[in-house]
Design a protein around this motif. Structure first.
Motif, PDB file in Angstrom:
ATOM      1  N   LYS A 113     -21.313  16.234  31.291  1.00 26.87           N
ATOM      2  CA  LYS A 113     -22.018  16.431  32.556  1.00 26.87           C
ATOM      3  C   LYS A 113     -21.069  16.979  33.625  1.00 26.87           C
ATOM      4  O   LYS A 113     -21.473  17.785  34.479  1.00 26.87           O
ATOM      5  N   ALA A 114     -19.796  16.556  33.582  1.00 28.19           N
ATOM      6  CA  ALA A 114     -18.816  17.067  34.540  1.00 28.19           C
ATOM      7  C   ALA A 114     -18.552  18.548  34.316  1.00 28.19           C
ATOM      8  O   ALA A 114     -18.231  19.284  35.269  1.00 28.19           O
ATOM      9  N   LEU A 115     -18.698  18.999  33.062  1.00 28.70           N
ATOM     10  CA  LEU A 115     -18.468  20.405  32.732  1.00 28.70           C
ATOM     11  C   LEU A 115     -19.726  21.255  32.911  1.00 28.70           C
ATOM     12  O   LEU A 115     -19.722  22.446  32.575  1.00 28.70           O
ATOM     13  N   GLY A 116     -20.804  20.640  33.394  1.00 29.85           N
ATOM     14  CA  GLY A 116     -21.996  21.428  33.721  1.00 29.85           C
ATOM     15  C   GLY A 116     -23.217  21.179  32.853  1.00 29.85           C
ATOM     16  O   GLY A 116     -24.240  21.858  33.026  1.00 29.85           O
ATOM     17  N   ALA A 117     -23.146  20.240  31.921  1.00 26.55           N
ATOM     18  CA  ALA A 117     -24.321  19.950  31.078  1.00 26.55           C
ATOM     19  C   ALA A 117     -25.432  19.357  31.941  1.00 26.55           C
ATOM     20  O   ALA A 117     -25.187  18.488  32.782  1.00 26.55           O
ATOM     21  N   ARG A 118     -26.634  19.836  31.728  1.00 26.57           N
ATOM     22  CA  ARG A 118     -27.780  19.322  32.468  1.00 26.57           C
ATOM     23  C   ARG A 118     -28.383  18.123  31.743  1.00 26.57           C
ATOM     24  O   ARG A 118     -28.075  17.860  30.584  1.00 26.57           O
ATOM     25  N   ARG A 119     -29.296  17.435  32.462  1.00 24.64           N
ATOM     26  CA  ARG A 119     -29.970  16.294  31.844  1.00 24.64           C
ATOM     27  C   ARG A 119     -30.720  16.723  30.576  1.00 24.64           C
ATOM     28  O   ARG A 119     -30.730  16.006  29.581  1.00 24.64           O
ATOM     29  N   GLY A 120     -31.353  17.891  30.664  1.00 19.97           N
ATOM     30  CA  GLY A 120     -32.108  18.372  29.503  1.00 19.97           C
ATOM     31  C   GLY A 120     -31.223  18.612  28.296  1.00 19.97           C
ATOM     32  O   GLY A 120     -31.627  18.378  27.158  1.00 19.97           O
ATOM     33  N   ASP A 121     -29.949  19.069  28.546  1.00 19.66           N
ATOM     34  CA  ASP A 121     -29.030  19.291  27.429  1.00 19.66           C
ATOM     35  C   ASP A 121     -28.672  17.972  26.747  1.00 19.66           C
ATOM     36  O   ASP A 121     -28.631  17.889  25.508  1.00 19.66           O
ATOM     37  N   ILE A 122     -28.384  16.953  27.551  1.00 18.78           N
ATOM     38  CA  ILE A 122     -28.030  15.642  26.994  1.00 18.78           C
ATOM     39  C   ILE A 122     -29.227  15.036  26.263  1.00 18.78           C
ATOM     40  O   ILE A 122     -29.102  14.503  25.150  1.00 18.78           O
ATOM     41  N   ALA A 182     -29.091   8.225  28.210  1.00 16.20           N
ATOM     42  CA  ALA A 182     -27.839   8.984  28.221  1.00 16.20           C
ATOM     43  C   ALA A 182     -27.877  10.070  29.292  1.00 16.20           C
ATOM     44  O   ALA A 182     -26.886  10.315  30.008  1.00 16.20           O
ATOM     45  N   ALA A 183     -29.039  10.736  29.425  1.00 16.15           N
ATOM     46  CA  ALA A 183     -29.145  11.847  30.370  1.00 16.15           C
ATOM     47  C   ALA A 183     -29.042  11.378  31.818  1.00 16.15           C
ATOM     48  O   ALA A 183     -28.599  12.139  32.698  1.00 16.15           O
ATOM     49  N   LYS A 184     -29.441  10.144  32.117  1.00 21.03           N
ATOM     50  CA  LYS A 184     -29.462   9.640  33.492  1.00 21.03           C
ATOM     51  C   LYS A 184     -28.128   9.020  33.926  1.00 21.03           C
ATOM     52  O   LYS A 184     -27.991   8.564  35.065  1.00 21.03           O
ATOM     53  N   MET A 185     -27.152   8.970  33.016  1.00 23.57           N
ATOM     54  CA  MET A 185     -25.874   8.349  33.384  1.00 23.57           C
ATOM     55  C   MET A 185     -25.154   9.159  34.460  1.00 23.57           C
ATOM     56  O   MET A 185     -25.183  10.392  34.473  1.00 23.57           O
ATOM     57  N   ASP A 186     -24.486   8.431  35.343  1.00 25.27           N
ATOM     58  CA  ASP A 186     -23.697   9.067  36.394  1.00 25.27           C
ATOM     59  C   ASP A 186     -22.389   9.580  35.798  1.00 25.27           C
ATOM     60  O   ASP A 186     -21.676   8.808  35.135  1.00 25.27           O
ATOM     61  N   PRO A 187     -22.079  10.834  35.941  1.00 25.26           N
ATOM     62  CA  PRO A 187     -20.853  11.376  35.305  1.00 25.26           C
ATOM     63  C   PRO A 187     -19.576  10.686  35.778  1.00 25.26           C
ATOM     64  O   PRO A 187     -18.670  10.494  34.967  1.00 25.26           O
ATOM     65  N   VAL A 188     -19.488  10.328  37.060  1.00 25.04           N
ATOM     66  CA  VAL A 188     -18.259   9.678  37.546  1.00 25.04           C
ATOM     67  C   VAL A 188     -18.085   8.312  36.905  1.00 25.04           C
ATOM     68  O   VAL A 188     -17.008   7.949  36.402  1.00 25.04           O
ATOM     69  N   GLU A 189     -19.158   7.519  36.894  1.00 28.95           N
ATOM     70  CA  GLU A 189     -19.105   6.195  36.274  1.00 28.95           C
ATOM     71  C   GLU A 189     -18.813   6.324  34.787  1.00 28.95           C
ATOM     72  O   GLU A 189     -18.126   5.493  34.193  1.00 28.95           O
ATOM     73  N   SER A 190     -19.379   7.341  34.155  1.00 28.59           N
ATOM     74  CA  SER A 190     -19.181   7.521  32.718  1.00 28.59           C
ATOM     75  C   SER A 190     -17.737   7.824  32.392  1.00 28.59           C
ATOM     76  O   SER A 190     -17.166   7.307  31.420  1.00 28.59           O
ATOM     77  N   LEU A 191     -17.101   8.660  33.198  1.00 30.54           N
ATOM     78  CA  LEU A 191     -15.707   9.003  32.961  1.00 30.54           C
ATOM     79  C   LEU A 191     -14.778   7.819  33.170  1.00 30.54           C
ATOM     80  O   LEU A 191     -13.682   7.743  32.584  1.00 30.54           O
ATOM     81  N   ARG A 192     -15.189   6.889  34.041  1.00 31.82           N
ATOM     82  CA  ARG A 192     -14.364   5.697  34.334  1.00 31.82           C
ATOM     83  C   ARG A 192     -14.630   4.587  33.315  1.00 31.82           C
ATOM     84  O   ARG A 192     -13.983   3.545  33.373  1.00 31.82           O
TER      85      ARG A 192
END
Length: 417
Positions: A317-326, A405-415
């Motif tokens: 998601k940080a690299l630009g993946a959209r919710r639909g992609d996930i 998975a698609a609704k996860m926050d990218p910042v929280e996910s990376l941490r």
């Protein structure tokens, strides 16, 4: 995300946990295999019954008519019915039963069931000659001293069901008859049966003291509406013989008042369809439980995958993946598991159907004397249904984990650790 990349990511993710994926696939295999095996077996039993009982002769109409005053119809009445209903029937024929002692040069039977009929009877019933030939109209007109054997009569009169009896003579009652053929009745009935030209039987046997009321069979014209033919036949017989119409709730009939009963083979086929449909629904209900368990297993696996790949999701998601992609990635993984399980399940189900068919065929053969094995039938509709079920399970049980998975926050996910 391109389709090729999506397919690559899906295969990589599933192969990374082979044991978990295999166990999840196994649940779908069992469910789909159960659906295929049961439906194939039920359709196979239906096809055998339709073929062997002669129900494929859907133009056959069984007619029972008992005029008031405890009367019975004779051959002249049957001919009159055939002429009156010639627009609906190719022919109307009658037959009756009697019995007598019979013997050959090697054995004898005390009770030989004799069906006195005309050649049209064999056509209406769908019977063909297994050996030799069936008697014809000329044999009937001449009162020929011929007979066609059926059931277990060949075995009991000549020692073996495969005995070469065509051309040999048998004594029935006080007269000698030549065996001209052996009839293929579909089932090998465990009774001694013979078919004799009706004129011969009336002259030689029924006229000697035996008697049986004449039963009637009609053979409808090709393309006829069988229910309309039956209704027309009933109406004619009620009117012609002054038989009162039954009350709507009447279930019993008196021979003094008279009654009419007309049944088509199409009605039997419809009843068989209804019965097999009931069994099919029960089988699908049982198999559905297995599929439900398999679907829950898929959801559990996908939720586990989502938890294990939180950092990966955040990075995408940080690299630009959209919710639909996930969503598409995880949903495709779920659907792939179901499709693979469904494909294996179809093969397992068909193999299981053959195994069940061999067991059921032995049981059916011992009860009904069936001479042929049950052949499982898998229709394209069944395969399409199984495929649709697989895709449906993949979508239904994979949707929640994919959206989570698609609704996860990218910042929280990376941490996430």
């Amino acid at each position: 995300m391109r389709a090729r990349d999506l397919a690559y990511e899906t295969s990589t993710a599933l192969l990374a946990n082979r044991a978990r994926t295999l166990l999840t696939v196994l649940g779908i295999v069992i469910g789909i295999g159960a659906v295929i095996a049961m439906t194939a077996l039920i359709d196979g039993v239906k096809a055998q019954l339709v073929g062997q009982l002669g129900l494929n002769m859907s133009r056959t109409v069984n007619i029972t008519c008992w005029p008031p005053g405890n009367q019975s119809l004779d051959q002249d009445d049957i001919e009159e019915i055939g002429q009156a209903l010639a627009g609906s029937y190719e022919f109307v024929t009658g037959f009756t039963y009697t019995s007598a002692q019979a013997s050959s040069s090697t054995a004898s039977v005390d009770y030989l069931n004799i069906n006195a009929c005309r050649p049209e009877y064999f056509q209406a019933m769908g019977y063909e000659a297994a050996r030799g030939s069936l008697f014809d109209a000329e044999d009937c007109e001449d009162g020929a001293m011929v007979v066609v054997l059926g059931g277990s009569s060949v075995k009991n009169l000549f020692g073996s069901p495969d005995a070469d009896c065509v051309g040999q003579t048998v004594r029935i009652g006080s007269s000698q008859y030549t065996v001209v053929g052996v009839v293929d009745e579909g089932f090998t009935y465990d009774n001694d049966t013979a078919y004799m030209p009706s004129e011969t039987a009336v002259t030689r046997l029924i006229g000697q003291g035996g008697y049986g009321s004449w039963q009637i069979i009609g053979f409808a014209r090709e393309g006829s509406d069988m229910y309309a033919v039956a209704a027309e036949t009933e109406s004619y017989l009620y009117t012609r013989y002054n038989i009162p119409y039954p009350e709507p709730d009447q279930t019993s009939f008196s021979s003094d008042e008279g009654y009419v009963y007309v049944q088509t083979a199409q009605e039997l086929i419809d009843q068989l369809d209804a019965t097999t449909a009931t069994f099919r629904m029960l089988a699908l209900a049982v198999a559905g439980i297995s599929l439900l368990v398999g679907g829950i297993g898929i959801m559990n696996m996908m939720l586990t995958n989502v938890t294990e790949r939180i950092r990966e999701i955040g990075l995408r998601k940080a690299l630009g993946a959209r919710r639909g992609d996930i969503t598409g990635q995880f949903l495709l993984e779920s659907i792939t598991i179901c499709i693979v399980g469904g494909a294996l399940g179809i093969g397992v189900g068909y193999g299981g159907a053959w195994l069940l068919a061999s067991v059921a065929g032995s049981a059916l053969g011992s009860m009904m004397g069936a001479g042929e094995a049950i052949v499982p039938v898998i229709s394209p509709a069944t395969v399409a249904m199984a495929t649709g079920i697989c895709v449906g399970i993949g979508v239904v049980f994979g949707w929640y984990p994919a959206r989570r998975a698609a609704k996860m926050d990218p910042v929280e996910s990376l941490r996430y650790q």
